[in-house]
Design an enzyme around this catalytic site. Structure first.
Site, short mmCIF file in Angstrom:
data_model
loop_
_atom_site.label_atom_id
_atom_site.label_comp_id
_atom_site.label_asym_id
_atom_site.label_seq_id
_atom_site.Cartn_x
_atom_site.Cartn_y
_atom_site.Cartn_z
N LYS A 22 0.83 -1.20 0.00
CA LYS A 22 0.00 0.00 0.00
C LYS A 22 0.87 1.25 0.00
CE LYS A 22 -3.89 -0.58 2.34
NZ LYS A 22 -4.60 -0.83 3.60
N ARG A 92 -3.05 3.20 8.46
CA ARG A 92 -3.35 2.01 7.65
C ARG A 92 -2.19 1.04 7.66
NH1 ARG A 92 -4.72 4.83 1.94
NH2 ARG A 92 -5.95 2.93 1.59
N GLY A 101 -6.39 -10.15 8.07
CA GLY A 101 -6.06 -10.49 9.45
C GLY A 101 -5.20 -9.43 10.10
N MET A 103 -4.33 -5.34 11.03
CA MET A 103 -5.18 -4.38 11.72
C MET A 103 -6.09 -3.60 10.76
SD MET A 103 -4.13 -1.39 14.30
CE MET A 103 -4.41 -0.10 13.11
N ARG A 336 -3.66 -1.01 -6.81
CA ARG A 336 -2.92 -2.28 -6.80
C ARG A 336 -3.36 -3.09 -8.01
NH1 ARG A 336 -6.13 -4.45 -1.53
NH2 ARG A 336 -8.16 -3.90 -2.32
N HIS A 454 -9.73 -43.27 -5.38
CA HIS A 454 -10.11 -43.78 -6.70
C HIS A 454 -11.02 -42.81 -7.43
CE1 HIS A 454 -12.66 -46.14 -9.48
NE2 HIS A 454 -11.49 -46.72 -9.78
N ARG A 560 -2.29 -46.84 -17.89
CA ARG A 560 -2.43 -47.87 -16.85
C ARG A 560 -3.19 -49.05 -17.45
NH1 ARG A 560 -3.85 -42.89 -14.09
NH2 ARG A 560 -2.60 -42.59 -12.21
N GLU A 744 9.39 -45.08 -7.94
CA GLU A 744 8.32 -44.81 -6.97
C GLU A 744 8.58 -45.48 -5.63
OE1 GLU A 744 4.59 -46.34 -8.42
OE2 GLU A 744 5.57 -47.95 -9.50
N SER A 763 10.33 -42.78 -15.06
CA SER A 763 9.16 -41.93 -14.89
C SER A 763 8.88 -41.91 -13.39
CB SER A 763 7.98 -42.51 -15.65
OG SER A 763 6.85 -41.70 -15.42
N GLY A 765 6.98 -41.90 -10.33
CA GLY A 765 5.61 -42.18 -9.88
C GLY A 765 5.47 -41.56 -8.51
N THR A 766 5.18 -40.27 -8.49
CA THR A 766 5.28 -39.53 -7.24
C THR A 766 4.12 -39.79 -6.27
OG1 THR A 766 4.42 -37.64 -8.47
CG2 THR A 766 6.78 -37.68 -8.03
N ASN A 767 3.05 -40.45 -6.73
CA ASN A 767 2.00 -40.81 -5.76
C ASN A 767 2.56 -41.82 -4.77
OD1 ASN A 767 0.30 -39.25 -7.26
ND2 ASN A 767 -0.85 -40.95 -8.14
N ASP A 768 3.09 -42.92 -5.31
CA ASP A 768 3.64 -43.94 -4.43
C ASP A 768 4.92 -43.45 -3.75
OD1 ASP A 768 2.34 -46.55 -4.06
OD2 ASP A 768 2.18 -46.47 -6.25
N CYS A 830 4.87 -38.92 -13.69
CA CYS A 830 3.52 -39.32 -14.07
C CYS A 830 2.57 -39.39 -12.88
CB CYS A 830 3.53 -40.64 -14.81
SG CYS A 830 4.16 -41.99 -13.81
N TYR A 850 9.78 -34.29 -19.48
CA TYR A 850 8.35 -34.05 -19.61
C TYR A 850 7.61 -34.25 -18.30
CZ TYR A 850 7.70 -39.12 -19.57
OH TYR A 850 7.67 -40.43 -19.20
P1 ADP Z 1 -8.10 -2.03 3.26
O1 ADP Z 1 -6.72 -2.53 3.11
O2 ADP Z 1 -8.95 -2.87 4.15
O3 ADP Z 1 -8.73 -1.65 1.96
P2 ADP Z 1 -7.53 0.77 3.62
O4 ADP Z 1 -6.32 1.19 4.39
O5 ADP Z 1 -7.42 0.83 2.16
O6 ADP Z 1 -7.95 -0.67 4.13
O7 ADP Z 1 -8.72 1.67 4.13
C1 ADP Z 1 -10.06 1.37 3.91
C2 ADP Z 1 -10.79 2.58 3.40
O8 ADP Z 1 -10.63 3.65 4.29
C3 ADP Z 1 -10.24 3.10 2.09
O9 ADP Z 1 -10.80 2.49 1.00
C4 ADP Z 1 -10.66 4.54 2.12
O10 ADP Z 1 -11.92 4.69 1.58
C5 ADP Z 1 -10.67 4.86 3.59
N1 ADP Z 1 -9.48 5.68 3.86
C6 ADP Z 1 -8.25 5.28 4.20
N2 ADP Z 1 -7.43 6.33 4.34
C7 ADP Z 1 -8.17 7.44 4.08
C8 ADP Z 1 -7.89 8.82 4.02
N3 ADP Z 1 -6.68 9.31 4.28
N4 ADP Z 1 -8.90 9.67 3.72
C9 ADP Z 1 -10.14 9.20 3.46
N5 ADP Z 1 -10.47 7.90 3.48
C10 ADP Z 1 -9.50 7.02 3.78
MG MG Z 2 2.29 -46.45 -8.36
MG MG Z 3 -8.06 -0.50 0.61
#
Ligand code: ADP
Ligand code: MG
Ligand code: MG
Length: 875
Positions: A22, A92, A101, A103, A336, A454, A560, A744, A763, A765-768, A830, A850
């Site tokens: 980001k 962010r 996962g 923050m 992105r 199977h 086979r 194998e 060849s 035979g990576t299963n066995d 294979c 191959y």
């Molecule tokens: P995620 O990775 O979950 O997309 P972001 O860091 O992109 O999280 O933030 C989520 C949303 O928060 C963004 O899509 C944007 O709309 C809003 N946001 C983040 N930073 C700003 C900012 N500086 N001004 C206004 N909105 C923001």
């Molecule tokens: Mg076999």
């Molecule tokens: Mg975002």
């Protein structure tokens, strides 16, 4: 001095590992002059230093952050904590790889009891300002202070109830102020201190919280599952806020530079007037299609489409963008490379080559090999799918979509299909006897068995949809019922299967046939020009062989022969062969099989034309060919005219405690050489006849399975060679053929130098080989492997993607030892792994000639082989 904080105008997209994805892209957009709210990024190295130094942020880094903050104040003309013109920021997280996962983003940081007034004036909306403040306290309390969300909710809901509000929007400014008092009290109780009023304190706490979130449980698990090292760390982006909710000249949205579903070259996305960040995603209000922005904000829209084009040209890839409009002024908040469907990926890649944006090699690397599987199988029609009810989930054993009536055994399914019905075969698990039913059915569902069971292997071979190991269902083949929870389905009821996800649905869902579009063909052609690894297929019959050739197979890597033994009209002869008391009797039964085998091989040779064909001699333990229950044995006894007791005794005699390590593979040929003789004769006579009839030049490759020592191979090879030479002599003809072996058994890999003295090809035979190297039964350990993956003990199912560290070491060693003895030895793979992109890259690297995989994986393998060659950089 080492630098830990970068302003957005100091970085670039190439600094991803330091600034996170980001941050690097925000810097890049700033660099190329796009409107990005100014800010700075605290590096991933600062995160690592934080952990190295006992979870503290070094004074020097704090100083650097404050320095950049002062710069940010200068640039924006706003000040942290200034009531008249407060600077508010978002904080962010952002690692080098996108990581769910981590923050959640904190918006509006910098609000306190004073600046909230400033925000009210600035936005001319007091209610909004206080709502932002209460959201900020709640979010900060939850993600930074780790106070349970439910405690905030309780205060919020209590206020709503007290004031008789049904919806959040009914709360007045006064109500919100009340809630804020309650929230602050909660924070004091929980933390033993006041909610931080000083914006700088808020900021430092938020930065630390981002660092901490790098090592929360969810993040650690995600990294384990995706093989992302924990040493990378996360960056923190601090960015001045812009407001999309300042009235009807403001708004926020997300958009792609091209359509991510079908690849159409047109901006695609959604937009909400008078809204902030999360509102679009949160689904509280329904956003408008981006095109409508053209009429709502014509100037902004024009500007936005210009920026989209600039970004796409700049990154030479389709972009996924987040933006906000504040009082008619456009700001870019993120860009992105966009995720896309296989169909879109293929179209975009080909279009971009035509537009001169990228070259062919780049186009090839833009497509995820595993993804193109979507293009080769039927799929569910999306509208019909959206109305369907999910009933269970099993393993995605073989991709595609299927819909039909439930049948609980192969012959019922066959009968139904003969009557023009569509069938789904539902079994506890399948066995070779179910083959005809599997061929007839649209799809297969089993309650037991793993990804190499199977049902799974055979279905993949046929390109047929299969959901295997669906533990949630119980199947009674006797009562003809399928039970899920408290629901019972009977024969003739409709179900639908998605073999790509493993999902089982109730009722009928419309399917759409695959369409191999022109763009897809173009990508495949480019891939073939680049790759050096050949791609063969595993096929046991002319139908599969022809399908594979259509998909671009360059030969058969594994045919086979046991599958041919199971066909209805042959199995009595096979059983007679097994029951034989003497060699003479056995030879008689085998003689009956010879013409069948010969015509099978002719069919396959013809389907493959001048492409090489590797045929493996009989592999499975003999007991697989005789029935297990007394009932079935009685029927068989009559059929082949053998006393029931004798049959029963033979069954007992053949019974093995560990059939996978028992009387199978070349051990069959060692103990009953006549079997190998018959097969060798069929293989060579088929080629002789085609030479005579059609002047085809076939070079049969005869493969001897389960070899563990040179002498074992030499023994069987001698039988094969003598048989063939005899045939040649009789027919007055001679041509080339090869005799090789499967690697194998681990010992074969360890002694590959000796084995190569006899073998003209290997060849793998990576299963066995996987089964025997790991000591994990491929038929019994599906559940254990799932648990191992969940716990991060296995990164991947070793039966799906080759264990390169362990099993791969054996492969590499065998390649080197084999080549040392026989420099031009032919080398292939294979096992099921032959269609796995990661394994294919490995095969390219260790120098195999191959890979061989099921017909429907051939295009995937062609693409993966091209990507391996590009990565290798040798061509
Ligand atoms: P995620 O990775 O979950 O997309 P972001 O860091 O992109 O999280 O933030 C989520 C949303 O928060 C963004 O899509 C944007 O709309 C809003 N946001 C983040 N930073 C700003 C900012 N500086 N001004 C206004 N909105 C923001
Ligand atoms: Mg076999
Ligand atoms: Mg975002």
């Amino acid at each position: 001095m080492e630098k830990f904080v970068y302003s957005f105008n100091e970085g670039s997209k190439d600094m991803r590992s330091l600034l996170g994805g980001k941050g690097a892209n925000l810097a890049e957009m700033t660099k190329i002059g796009l409107p990005v709210p100014f800010g700075f990024t605290v590096t991933t190295e600062a995160c690592n230093k934080y952990y190295d130094e006992n979870c503290t942020i070094a004074d020097s880094i704090v100083a650097e952050i404050y320095e950049k903050l002062a710069e940010l104040e200068n640039v924006t003309g706003k000040k942290f904590g200034d009531v008249s013109n407060p600077l508010l920021v978002s904080v962010r997280s952002g690692a080098a790889f996108s990581m769910p996962g981590m923050m959640d983003t904190i918006l509006n940081l910098g609000l306190n009891d004073n600046t909230v007034e400033g925000l009210a004036k600035l936005t001319e909306n007091e209610r909004f300002a206080y709502d932002s403040y209460r959201r900020f306290i709640q979010m900060f309390g939850d993600v930074v202070m780790e106070i349970s969300k439910s405690k905030f909710d309780a205060i919020f809901d209590a206020c709503k109830e007290k004031n008789g509000c049904k919806y959040d929007v009914e709360l007045t400014t006064e109500n919100l102020k009340e809630i804020i008092v309650g929230y602050k009290k909660l924070v004091k109780e929980e933390m033993g201190r006041d909610f931080p009023q000083e914006p700088k304190d808020q900021l430092m706490e938020a930065v630390k919280a981002v660092f901490r979130s790098w090592n929360n449980e969810r993040a650690i698990l995600y990294r384990q599952l995706n093989d992302i090292p924990g040493s990378l760390g996360t960056a923190v982006n601090v960015q001045s806020m812009v407001f999309g909710n300042m009235g009807n000249t403001s708004g926020t949205g997300v958009a792609f530079t091209r359509n991510p579903a079908n690849g159409e070259n047109k901006v695609f996305g959604e937009f909400l007037v008078n809204a902030q960040g999360e509102d679009v995603v949160a689904g509280i209000r329904t956003p408008q299609p981006i095109a409508e922005m053209a009429s709502a904000f014509p100037e902004v829209y024009t500007k936005f489409t210009e920026i989209a084009e600039i970004l796409e040209k700049h990154y030479t890839d389709m972009q996924d963008m987040e933006f906000t409009v504040e009082r008619g002024k456009l700001f870019m908040l993120q860009t992105r490379n966009g995720k896309r469907t296989a169909a879109a990926a293929v179209k975009i890649a080909v279009d971009m080559v035509e537009e001169g944006l990228i070259d062919k090699k780049t186009a090839i690397t833009r497509i995820e090999p595993a993804q193109i599987d979507q293009l080769l199988h039927p799929t569910f029609e999306s509208e019909s799918l959206s109305k369907a009810a999910k009933i269970a989930k099993g393993l995605p054993a073989s991709p595609g979509a299927a819909c039909g009536m439930i049948y609980f055994n192969a012959s019922d399914a066959e009968k139904a299909v003969a009557e023009g019905k569509k069938a789904v075969l539902v079994r506890q698990e399948t066995s070779p006897e179910d083959l005809a039913g599997m061929v007839a059915a649209e799809g297969i569902l089993t309650a037991r068995g793993g990804m190499t069971s199977h049902a799974a292997v055979v279905a993949r071979g046929m390109g047929k949809c299969c959901v295997a190991g669906c533990a949630e269902i119980s199947v009674s083949e006797e009562n003809k019922t399928l039970v899920v929870g408290d629901k019972t389905y009977k024969e003739g009821d409709y179900i639908s299967l998605d073999g790509t996800t493993g999902t089982v649905y109730e009722g009928q869902i419309k399917t759409v046939a695959p369409e191999l579009s022109g763009d897809f063909g173009t990508i495949m052609k480019w891939a073939d020009e680049i790759r050096t690894l050949k791609v063969r297929t595993n096929a046991d019959n002319p139908r599969d062989a022809k399908q594979a050739v259509l998909f671009g197979a360059e030969g058969i890597g594994l045919c086979r022969t046991e599958h041919m033994f199971f066909e209805e009209e042959r199995i009595p002869a096979v059983r007679r062969m097994i029951m034989a008391d003497s060699e003479a009797e056995r030879r008689e039964a085998l003689a009956a099989l010879l013409p069948y085998q010969k015509s099978d091989f002719k069919g396959i040779y013809e389907a493959m034309g001048d492409r090489p064909v590797t045929i493996r001699l009989l592999d499975p333990p003999l007991h697989e060919f005789i029935p297990h229950t007394d009932e079935e044995m009685k029927v068989l006894a009559k059929q082949i005219n053998v006393p029931f007791e004798k049959l029963q005794a033979k069954g007992a005699e053949l019974h093995e405690f560990n059939p996978m390590l028992g009387h199978r593979g070349c051990r069959l040929a060692v103990t009953y050489p006549e079997i190998a003789e018959m097969q060798a004769e069929a293989i060579i006579r088929a080629a002789i006849e085609l030479k005579k009839e059609k002047n085809m030049d076939i070079v049969p490759e005869i493969m001897i399975p389960l070899v563990g020592s040179k002498k074992e191979l030499a023994f069987v090879k001698k039988v094969v060679v003598e048989t063939i030479e005899k045939c040649f002599e009789k027919e007055g003809i001679k041509f080339d053929y090869l005799v090789g072996t499967m690697i194998e058994v681990p010992r074969a890999a360890l002694t590959a130098d000796e084995i190569a003295e006899e073998a003209e090809f290997f060849s793998f035979g990576t299963n066995d080989l996987t089964q025997m190297t790991l000591g994990f039964s491929r038929d019994d350990t599906g559940k254990i492997i799932k648990e191992y993956k969940r716990l991060g003990i296995f990164e991947e199912d070793p039966f799906q993607s080759l264990d390169q560290v362990g099993v791969g070491k054996l492969v590499k060693m065998a390649v080197e030892l084999g080549k040392a003895t026989r420099p031009n030895i032919k080398l292939g793979i294979c096992g099921e792994h032959g269609g796995d992109p990661k394994t294919i890259e490995f095969c390219h690297r260790v120098g195999l000639n191959y890979v061989s995989c099921s017909p429907f994986r051939v295009p995937i393998a062609r693409l993966a082989a091209a990507q391996a060659a590009i990565k290798d950089g040798k061509n």
